[in-house]
Design a protein around this motif. Structure first.
Motif, PDB file in Angstrom:
ATOM      1  N   SER A 184       3.368   5.513   8.852  1.00 57.45           N
ATOM      2  CA  SER A 184       3.105   6.791   9.502  1.00 57.45           C
ATOM      3  C   SER A 184       4.290   7.722   9.367  1.00 57.45           C
ATOM      4  CB  SER A 184       2.843   6.544  10.991  1.00 57.45           C
ATOM      5  OG  SER A 184       4.012   6.023  11.595  1.00 57.45           O
ATOM      6  N   VAL A 185       4.027   8.989   9.605  1.00 59.01           N
ATOM      7  CA  VAL A 185       5.082   9.999   9.573  1.00 59.01           C
ATOM      8  C   VAL A 185       6.158   9.644  10.592  1.00 59.01           C
ATOM      9  CG1 VAL A 185       5.595  12.426   9.993  1.00 59.01           C
ATOM     10  CG2 VAL A 185       3.455  11.782   8.849  1.00 59.01           C
ATOM     11  N   TYR A 186       5.708   9.290  11.785  1.00 59.32           N
ATOM     12  CA  TYR A 186       6.683   9.016  12.844  1.00 59.32           C
ATOM     13  C   TYR A 186       7.501   7.767  12.511  1.00 59.32           C
ATOM     14  CZ  TYR A 186       8.752   8.909  17.468  1.00 59.32           C
ATOM     15  OH  TYR A 186       9.647   8.921  18.506  1.00 59.32           O
ATOM     16  N   GLY A 187       6.840   6.760  11.961  1.00 62.48           N
ATOM     17  CA  GLY A 187       7.537   5.524  11.610  1.00 62.48           C
ATOM     18  C   GLY A 187       8.621   5.758  10.568  1.00 62.48           C
ATOM     19  N   ILE A 188       8.313   6.592   9.587  1.00 65.49           N
ATOM     20  CA  ILE A 188       9.307   6.896   8.548  1.00 65.49           C
ATOM     21  C   ILE A 188      10.457   7.713   9.142  1.00 65.49           C
ATOM     22  CG2 ILE A 188       9.667   8.169   6.385  1.00 65.49           C
ATOM     23  CD1 ILE A 188       8.223   5.547   5.920  1.00 65.49           C
ATOM     24  N   ALA A 189      10.111   8.637  10.032  1.00 72.23           N
ATOM     25  CA  ALA A 189      11.154   9.432  10.674  1.00 72.23           C
ATOM     26  C   ALA A 189      12.090   8.510  11.460  1.00 72.23           C
ATOM     27  CB  ALA A 189      10.518  10.469  11.609  1.00 72.23           C
ATOM     28  N   TYR A 219      -5.664  12.743  11.583  1.00 71.59           N
ATOM     29  CA  TYR A 219      -4.326  13.315  11.699  1.00 71.59           C
ATOM     30  C   TYR A 219      -3.385  12.348  12.426  1.00 71.59           C
ATOM     31  CZ  TYR A 219      -0.820  16.978  12.638  1.00 71.59           C
ATOM     32  OH  TYR A 219       0.334  17.738  12.691  1.00 71.59           O
ATOM     33  N   LEU A 220      -3.894  11.793  13.534  1.00 71.06           N
ATOM     34  CA  LEU A 220      -3.023  10.908  14.313  1.00 71.06           C
ATOM     35  C   LEU A 220      -2.824   9.556  13.632  1.00 71.06           C
ATOM     36  CD1 LEU A 220      -4.062  11.814  17.949  1.00 71.06           C
ATOM     37  CD2 LEU A 220      -1.987  12.434  16.696  1.00 71.06           C
ATOM     38  N   MET A 221      -3.803   9.155  12.833  1.00 70.22           N
ATOM     39  CA  MET A 221      -3.589   7.921  12.065  1.00 70.22           C
ATOM     40  C   MET A 221      -2.398   8.112  11.117  1.00 70.22           C
ATOM     41  SD  MET A 221      -6.185   5.848   9.563  1.00 70.22           S
ATOM     42  CE  MET A 221      -6.317   7.155   8.345  1.00 70.22           C
ATOM     43  N   LEU A 222      -2.333   9.288  10.478  1.00 63.91           N
ATOM     44  CA  LEU A 222      -1.220   9.542   9.562  1.00 63.91           C
ATOM     45  C   LEU A 222       0.084   9.730  10.323  1.00 63.91           C
ATOM     46  CD1 LEU A 222      -2.788  11.993   6.939  1.00 63.91           C
ATOM     47  CD2 LEU A 222      -2.583   9.510   6.830  1.00 63.91           C
ATOM     48  N   GLU A 223      -0.016  10.380  11.478  1.00 62.25           N
ATOM     49  CA  GLU A 223       1.213  10.703  12.194  1.00 62.25           C
ATOM     50  C   GLU A 223       1.802   9.473  12.881  1.00 62.25           C
ATOM     51  OE1 GLU A 223       1.929  14.551  14.352  1.00 62.25           O
ATOM     52  OE2 GLU A 223       1.761  13.189  16.066  1.00 62.25           O
ATOM     53  N   LEU A 224       0.913   8.631  13.478  1.00 64.85           N
ATOM     54  CA  LEU A 224       1.397   7.530  14.308  1.00 64.85           C
ATOM     55  C   LEU A 224       1.055   6.146  13.754  1.00 64.85           C
ATOM     56  CD1 LEU A 224       0.338   9.033  17.752  1.00 64.85           C
ATOM     57  CD2 LEU A 224       2.611   9.060  16.722  1.00 64.85           C
ATOM     58  N   GLY A 225       0.228   6.088  12.744  1.00 67.28           N
ATOM     59  CA  GLY A 225      -0.159   4.790  12.187  1.00 67.28           C
ATOM     60  C   GLY A 225      -1.224   4.084  13.004  1.00 67.28           C
ATOM     61  N   MET A 283       0.837  -1.199   0.000  1.00 63.11           N
ATOM     62  CA  MET A 283       0.000   0.000   0.000  1.00 63.11           C
ATOM     63  C   MET A 283       0.874   1.251   0.000  1.00 63.11           C
ATOM     64  SD  MET A 283      -3.021   0.954   2.676  1.00 63.11           S
ATOM     65  CE  MET A 283      -2.475   2.413   3.512  1.00 63.11           C
ATOM     66  N   ASN A 284       0.417   2.279  -0.693  1.00 64.20           N
ATOM     67  CA  ASN A 284       1.182   3.524  -0.735  1.00 64.20           C
ATOM     68  C   ASN A 284       0.641   4.534   0.288  1.00 64.20           C
ATOM     69  OD1 ASN A 284       2.390   2.257  -2.821  1.00 64.20           O
ATOM     70  ND2 ASN A 284       2.051   3.896  -4.317  1.00 64.20           N
ATOM     71  N   ILE A 285       1.566   5.266   0.913  1.00 65.52           N
ATOM     72  CA  ILE A 285       1.143   6.360   1.796  1.00 65.52           C
ATOM     73  C   ILE A 285       1.786   7.665   1.317  1.00 65.52           C
ATOM     74  CG2 ILE A 285       0.817   4.895   3.817  1.00 65.52           C
ATOM     75  CD1 ILE A 285       3.482   6.092   4.885  1.00 65.52           C
ATOM     76  N   TRP A 328       7.426  19.323   0.157  1.00 63.98           N
ATOM     77  CA  TRP A 328       7.547  18.151  -0.720  1.00 63.98           C
ATOM     78  C   TRP A 328       6.612  17.072  -0.221  1.00 63.98           C
ATOM     79  CZ3 TRP A 328      10.680  17.977  -5.031  1.00 63.98           C
ATOM     80  CH2 TRP A 328      11.640  19.000  -5.160  1.00 63.98           C
ATOM     81  N   LEU A 329       6.058  16.303  -1.175  1.00 60.17           N
ATOM     82  CA  LEU A 329       5.203  15.172  -0.802  1.00 60.17           C
ATOM     83  C   LEU A 329       5.862  13.887  -1.297  1.00 60.17           C
ATOM     84  CD1 LEU A 329       2.364  14.485   0.442  1.00 60.17           C
ATOM     85  CD2 LEU A 329       1.555  14.318  -1.917  1.00 60.17           C
ATOM     86  N   TYR A 330       6.086  12.968  -0.349  1.00 58.97           N
ATOM     87  CA  TYR A 330       6.634  11.657  -0.719  1.00 58.97           C
ATOM     88  C   TYR A 330       5.467  10.682  -0.888  1.00 58.97           C
ATOM     89  CZ  TYR A 330      10.751  13.580   1.727  1.00 58.97           C
ATOM     90  OH  TYR A 330      11.791  14.362   2.156  1.00 58.97           O
ATOM     91  N   GLU A 331       5.479   9.949  -1.991  1.00 57.46           N
ATOM     92  CA  GLU A 331       4.559   8.814  -2.093  1.00 57.46           C
ATOM     93  C   GLU A 331       5.401   7.565  -1.870  1.00 57.46           C
ATOM     94  OE1 GLU A 331       2.302   8.393  -5.716  1.00 57.46           O
ATOM     95  OE2 GLU A 331       1.462   6.471  -5.055  1.00 57.46           O
ATOM     96  N   ILE A 332       5.072   6.826  -0.804  1.00 61.03           N
ATOM     97  CA  ILE A 332       5.944   5.725  -0.390  1.00 61.03           C
ATOM     98  C   ILE A 332       5.168   4.417  -0.400  1.00 61.03           C
ATOM     99  CG2 ILE A 332       7.508   4.899   1.417  1.00 61.03           C
ATOM    100  CD1 ILE A 332       7.558   7.773   2.526  1.00 61.03           C
ATOM    101  N   GLU A 333       5.769   3.398  -1.020  1.00 64.64           N
ATOM    102  CA  GLU A 333       5.144   2.076  -1.010  1.00 64.64           C
ATOM    103  C   GLU A 333       5.603   1.341   0.249  1.00 64.64           C
ATOM    104  OE1 GLU A 333       6.414  -0.580  -4.103  1.00 64.64           O
ATOM    105  OE2 GLU A 333       4.898  -2.071  -3.587  1.00 64.64           O
ATOM    106  N   ILE A 334       4.629   0.992   1.097  1.00 61.92           N
ATOM    107  CA  ILE A 334       4.979   0.308   2.354  1.00 61.92           C
ATOM    108  C   ILE A 334       4.736  -1.191   2.176  1.00 61.92           C
ATOM    109  CG2 ILE A 334       4.560   0.166   4.843  1.00 61.92           C
ATOM    110  CD1 ILE A 334       5.536   2.914   3.988  1.00 61.92           C
ATOM    111  N   THR A 335       5.743  -2.003   2.450  1.00 59.14           N
ATOM    112  CA  THR A 335       5.576  -3.453   2.307  1.00 59.14           C
ATOM    113  C   THR A 335       4.747  -3.993   3.469  1.00 59.14           C
ATOM    114  OG1 THR A 335       7.724  -3.744   3.364  1.00 59.14           O
ATOM    115  CG2 THR A 335       7.677  -3.766   0.981  1.00 59.14           C
ATOM    116  N   THR A 336       4.098  -5.134   3.221  1.00 66.62           N
ATOM    117  CA  THR A 336       3.134  -5.646   4.205  1.00 66.62           C
ATOM    118  C   THR A 336       3.777  -6.013   5.546  1.00 66.62           C
ATOM    119  OG1 THR A 336       3.406  -7.786   3.168  1.00 66.62           O
ATOM    120  CG2 THR A 336       1.432  -6.568   2.588  1.00 66.62           C
ATOM    121  N   ASN A 337       5.085  -6.273   5.543  1.00 63.88           N
ATOM    122  CA  ASN A 337       5.727  -6.670   6.804  1.00 63.88           C
ATOM    123  C   ASN A 337       6.107  -5.473   7.674  1.00 63.88           C
ATOM    124  OD1 ASN A 337       7.660  -5.831   4.898  1.00 63.88           O
ATOM    125  ND2 ASN A 337       9.288  -6.867   5.996  1.00 63.88           N
ATOM    126  N   ARG A 338       5.898  -4.257   7.179  1.00 64.93           N
ATOM    127  CA  ARG A 338       6.356  -3.080   7.924  1.00 64.93           C
ATOM    128  C   ARG A 338       5.228  -2.114   8.285  1.00 64.93           C
ATOM    129  NH1 ARG A 338      11.727  -1.851   8.018  1.00 64.93           N
ATOM    130  NH2 ARG A 338      10.993  -0.582   9.741  1.00 64.93           N
TER     131      ARG A 338
END
Lengths: 677, 351
Positions: free
Chosen positions: A59-64, A150-156, A1-3, A44-54
């Motif tokens: 989330s923003v925090y997870g990528i950070a 907002y928190l779903m995006l920030e923290l997953g 899935m992409n975020i 800037w907006l990143y479109e990131i493909e997240i693999t199912t195991n991760r």
């Protein structure tokens, strides 16, 4: 899935001077793939493909957190900023608003938390919240609903808000649905729930939530809402996934839940939410925190042997560097022996890391795959030989140079097609969930596909072939038999042309022992589609392997084909078993041949093959007999006489010729053509 | 005089005419058969001496054979003239359109499969093929993807109606050639005694099926799957093999990179990128920052080795499974996969 993640939001949690381009590049190389990087105003907006195991990266925090381990490897300092969670959750002791919670099966919901807010003022969110949501692809609604998104995006961590006053009886029962219960969700769709769907029912038996997927519209927050129930859970991922599949309905929340959300992150999310509720909605906490968490996961330990690291990665990585990498990703070292270490897995990687190989992947990706050399594997004696492909290529290339075009068509046929060719659908392998009516049954023959192609390209005379598997139903508990089949189609020619192709292929494959017989069956597939007499069965080593013949006019008509169609269809897998390459050398003849043409008048119903056989068997000096001309019942044969020992004299040839004429006359009543006629 | 005699005379004449090397020789033969006292001429002269019945038959036959011999003389004369030199001054139109033999076409997929097989054959891979209709065990479960695992979503699978096995589960149309991994391990185990090495260098090419259709997905497509298993196989071998392949197939100037990815049946797992064939790596509209995604790969997961009956402590391996159509579409810049299966002869004739 992409975020979608905004650079400015990311950098709220990651202190770094890395540019967006650098982040995109290094994140792709060491972790999740940045599919696209777009500039939006000065962000800037990143479109990131997240693999199912991760799911920890959803989330923003997870990528950070990932980047804080990655960027320093490329000599770019980066530091993860702590979340603002110094929040008291249980401040109210008196006048706490009541909520009774009942969970029917604890495995459904590993962690259930809820908190009630009072004094809510519904209004639009602060500008920064609205902007971040919209740039990340989510519509801003109001200050309450926006907090959960907002928190779903920030923290997953997905969460849901109910209007507390719409939950009748201050009661929530989390259970599985049964008997076709219905819910109308926030998108105003009424959905009939498959049995076993996780739902929440209030004190009046109303279904108010389709757990983990979407809330019910009967309890939603609206402009009149004063009191809000905030609701943060984790669910059994398999359950959520099954429900989404059955309903063919997914949301941002369910996509996260079905991959697994970290129960240890729930309170962090709750604390962040409280902060936002107080700030954005002027809300006050009005209840005790409800936190039902019967089985917190135990600490997870994984052992790692340093020899294995080198065996898998192929180079030696210094031990200190290995430890640094693991620690930067949140693993803690428990025991440290010379070649063996034990680490604990950080809670956000709990489901992903279980065996030493998982740790090796972590080490290798942060170490950097581009730092590994390229080597070829050693050549090995594999004790296998596969001739299939060699013969396949040989025949395909021969056909190409004989003017044929190779086609590749779908292996599936429609029910309509089976009807046309007279095949009982019950006999075929059937797809349970076909994509379209066109592709339902696995084909038992390539012929219908070739006829379709002939019909589609009917402007020209065509010569086509296909080599592919056909699928024969072998009954219960057995995989169908897949047989590599060669099928060749010629339009607007004659039987001899297609037969010649067959004979040439046999020559290419070095197969001499074949025989053609009349094919008399009428009720078989071949019987139904081939002309009842213009056809012959191919027999090799007493097995019936295929057919050469003309397609029935009725069948052609069904396909809309006007030209005569000739087909050669054969089990190629059997041919490959007997194909031979060995050729024999014969010394070249020293004496010249004598060649002559003889024309005969032939009575009806005599096979040419018989005539040729009789001529040949007359004398060993007859080297070959070819049919060169046919006019009505007159046929001309070219006979080559040759003797290995001497030059033939007229007299000798004359004698053999006489024998030929006599034995044809005697055995078949075939007469030498009289020039007078 | 009889028919036999005439036939022999003609045969003899024709075979000697064909043998002549010069026009002089040919003239000698003309005189020998058709000259004033030639053998045929002599026969003609004798016709009036025959009985009336025989005269009719032989008369016709002799003239027929005379004609055949005359024709042979003319055509041999032409041949000889064509062969002999001294024609430098002849005007000759070499721009005349050639007469080409009529040649057909192999399907682009076949050509690509052949090319791929040859590239891998040079480094010791053996081409095999395994069932297209396969049990769940080989397609999913045995590859470390239990029922209800979210990873299965990536494979939009077709199921077979009313066909299952008590041990191996439902029958499916295999959504990837990875199902051949366990089949290959089982096959190799069967042919070797337990204490011997089990080297595998497999290239499995076959049809796969997924429930998808658009410009880049067809419900049927081809994959090629590499599987290497041996005692000392590591990530550098995977990198080297795929880099070798990309350079052979796309050209020596192509660069590759590997990125982390996730597959249940490999650990670690990767995706392989190649520098964009359109922009050469600078970055353009069809690529991702200069890179194009080729396909997945990884080190075979220990569970998969064990499921295939191979000791995961002694052996390691790598595997990759890529789409044949994806490669050729990149190379030939074809923008719709469905063209490959439509069988429009105007398309097929281009390759």
């Amino acid at each position: 899935m992409n975020i979608f993640i905004l650079d400015s939001w990311l950098k709220e949690y990651l202190k770094t001077k890395a540019s967006a381009k650098e982040i995109a590049k290094y994140l792709s190389l060491c972790s999740q793939s940045v599919e696209k990087l777009t500039q939006i105003n000065n962000d800037w907006l990143y479109e990131i493909e997240i693999t199912t195991n991760r799911p920890d990266c959803f989330s923003v925090y997870g990528i950070a957190r990932e980047l804080s381990a990655i960027l320093p490897r490329f000599d770019i300092p980066a530091k993860l900023q702590p979340l603002d969670i110094n929040q008291q959750l249980t401040t109210i002791n008196k006048n706490s608003l009541p909520l009774e919670v009942k969970i029917n099966k604890s495995s459904l919901c590993p962690r259930f938390t809820a908190l009630i807010f009072d004094n809510i003022v519904i209004k639009p969110s602060p500008k920064i919240v609205q902007e971040r949501l919209e740039k990340s692809g989510i519509r801003a609604i109001n200050n309450v609903v926006d907090i959960s998104n907002y928190l779903m995006l920030e923290l997953g961590q997905p969460m849901h808000t109910f209007d507390y006053d719409k939950i009748k009886g201050n009661k929530m029962i989390l259970r599985e649905s049964q008997g076709g219960e219905k819910i109308t969700t926030l998108d105003e769709q009424t959905r009939t729930l498959p049995d076993g769907t996780m739902i929440i029912e209030d004190g009046k038996g109303r279904i108010i939530d389709l757990c983990g997927i979407m809330g019910g519209n009967n309890s939603q927050v609206d402009e009149k809402t004063k009191r809000v129930l905030l609701f943060i859970q984790t669910y059994d991922p398999v359950k959520i996934r099954q429900t989404c599949q059955k309903l063919a309905f997914r949301t941002d929340a369910s996509s996260r839940f079905e991959k697994g959300v970290d129960p240890e992150g729930v309170l962090t999310a709750m604390k962040r939410a409280v902060k936002m509720f107080e700030k954005n909605c002027e809300a006050k906490i009005a209840s005790q925190l409800i936190d039902i968490y019967p089985k917190p996961p135990k600490e997870k330990k994984v052992n790692l042997n340093f020899e294995l690291i080198e065996k898998v990665i192929g180079i030696e990585i210094p031990k200190q560097q290995v430890l640094t990498i693991l620690q930067s990703l949140g693993f803690s070292l428990i025991t440290n022996h010379q070649l063996l270490i034990t680490v604990t897995v950080p809670h956000w990687r709990y489901n992903d890391i279980s065996i030493p190989h998982d740790l090796i992947e972590e080490i290798a990706r942060i170490y950097g795959y581009e730092h590994l050399p390229n080597n070829l594997p050693p050549i090995a004696n594999i004790n296998q030989k596969n001739n299939y492909f060699k013969w396949e290529i040989k025949v395909k290339e021969a056909l190409k140079f004989w003017g044929f075009i190779e086609t590749i068509s779908y292996s599936m046929l429609s029910g309509q097609m089976l009807k046309i060719i007279g095949v009982n659908p019950e006999d075929c392998i059937k797809i349970a969930n076909p994509l379209s009516e066109e592709w339902v049954y696995m084909r038992q023959s390539l012929i219908p596909s070739l006829l379709e192609i002939a019909a589609k390209n009917k402007k020209e005379k065509i010569k086509i072939f296909e080599m592919a598997n056909i699928y024969l139903n072998m009954g219960k508990n057995q995989l169908p038999q897949e047989i590599l089949t060669l099928s060749i189609l010629i339009s607007g020619e004659n039987f001899a042309t297609i037969k010649g192709i067959f004979e040439s292929i046999m020559e290419e494959l070095g197969i001499k022992e074949y025989k053609l017989n009349t094919y008399t069956l009428q009720k078989t597939f071949y019987g139904k589609i081939f002309h009842p007499s213009h056809r012959a069965e191919i027999n090799i080593q007493k097995k019936s392997l295929g057919i050469i013949g003309e397609i029935k006019k009725e069948i052609n008509r069904q396909f809309g084909i006007e030209e005569k169609i000739f087909i050669f269809d054969i089990d190629f897998s059997e041919l490959v078993k007997i194909a031979k390459e060995d050729k024999k050398y014969q010394p070249l003849p020293k004496y010249p041949p004598i060649i002559e043409d003889l024309s005969f008048t032939i009575p009806p119903k005599i096979y040419i093959e018989e005539i040729i056989k009789i001529i040949k068997s007359t004398s060993l000096t007859i080297k070959s007999v070819d049919l060169t001309d046919v006019y009505q019942d007159n046929k001309t044969f070219r006979i080559t006489y040759q003797d290995r020992q001497k030059t033939l004299t007229d007299k000798e040839v004359q004698k053999i010729r006489k024998n030929v004429i006599d034995s044809l006359q005697e055995k078949l009543k075939v007469k030498l053509k009289d020039k007078k006629d | 005089m009889n028919q036999e005699f005439l036939q022999n005379l003609k045969n003899q004449a024709i075979s000697t005419i064909i043998e002549t090397k010069s026009e002089d020789e040919l003239e000698q033969l003309r005189i020998e058969y058709l000259g004033r006292n030639g053998k045929i001429t002599q026969l003609i002269k004798d016709i009036p001496t025959l009985s009336e019945e025989k005269r009719k038959i032989m008369g016709g036959l002799i003239n027929e054979n005379k004609k055949i011999i005359e024709d042979a003389l003319v055509s041999q004369k032409n041949n000889l003239q064509r062969q002999s030199g001294n024609q430098e001054k002849d005007w000759f139109d070499f721009t005349v359109p050639g007469i080409k033999p009529k040649i057909g076409n192999l399907h682009l997929i076949s050509l690509t499969i052949k090319e791929i097989s040859e590239i891998f054959a040079r480094i010791g891979f053996n081409k095999v093929s395994y069932p297209e209709i396969e049990w769940d065990w080989y397609s999913f479960e045995g590859l470390n993807m239990p029922q209800n695992h979210p990873a299965r979503d990536e494979w939009e699978t077709f199921f077979i109606e009313n066909l299952s096995h008590p041990k191996y589960g439902n029958a499916v149309l295999t959504p990837h050639t990875s199902s051949g991994q366990l089949r290959e391990m089982e096959k190799v185990k069967k042919t070797l005694s337990t204490d011997r090495q089990v080297p595998i260098r497999m290239l499995n090419i076959g049809k796969c099926y997924r429930r998808q259709i658009d410009a880049s997905h067809a419900p049927m497509f081809y994959q090629f799957e590499g599987l290497v298993i041996d005692r000392d196989i590591n990530i550098t071998h995977l990198k080297g093999t795929l880099d070798y392949f990309v350079k052979q197939y796309f050209g020596l100037k192509r660069e590759t990179r590997i990125r982390p990815f996730h597959f249940q049946f490999t650990e670690p797992s990767f995706e392989i990128d190649v520098t964009c064939i359109v922009c050469g790596g600078k970055g353009c509209s069809v690529c991702k920052e200069g890179w194009m995604e080729l396909g997945g790969a990884g080190m075979v997961h220990p569970n998969v080795l064990e499921n295939g009956g191979i000791d995961s402590l002694k052996y390691r391996g790598f595997a990759f499974g890529w789409g044949v159509e994806r490669l050729l579409m990149m190379k030939y810049k074809i923008d719709d996969i469905r063209l490959l299966f439509n069988n429009d002869l105007r398309f097929l004739k281009q390759f």
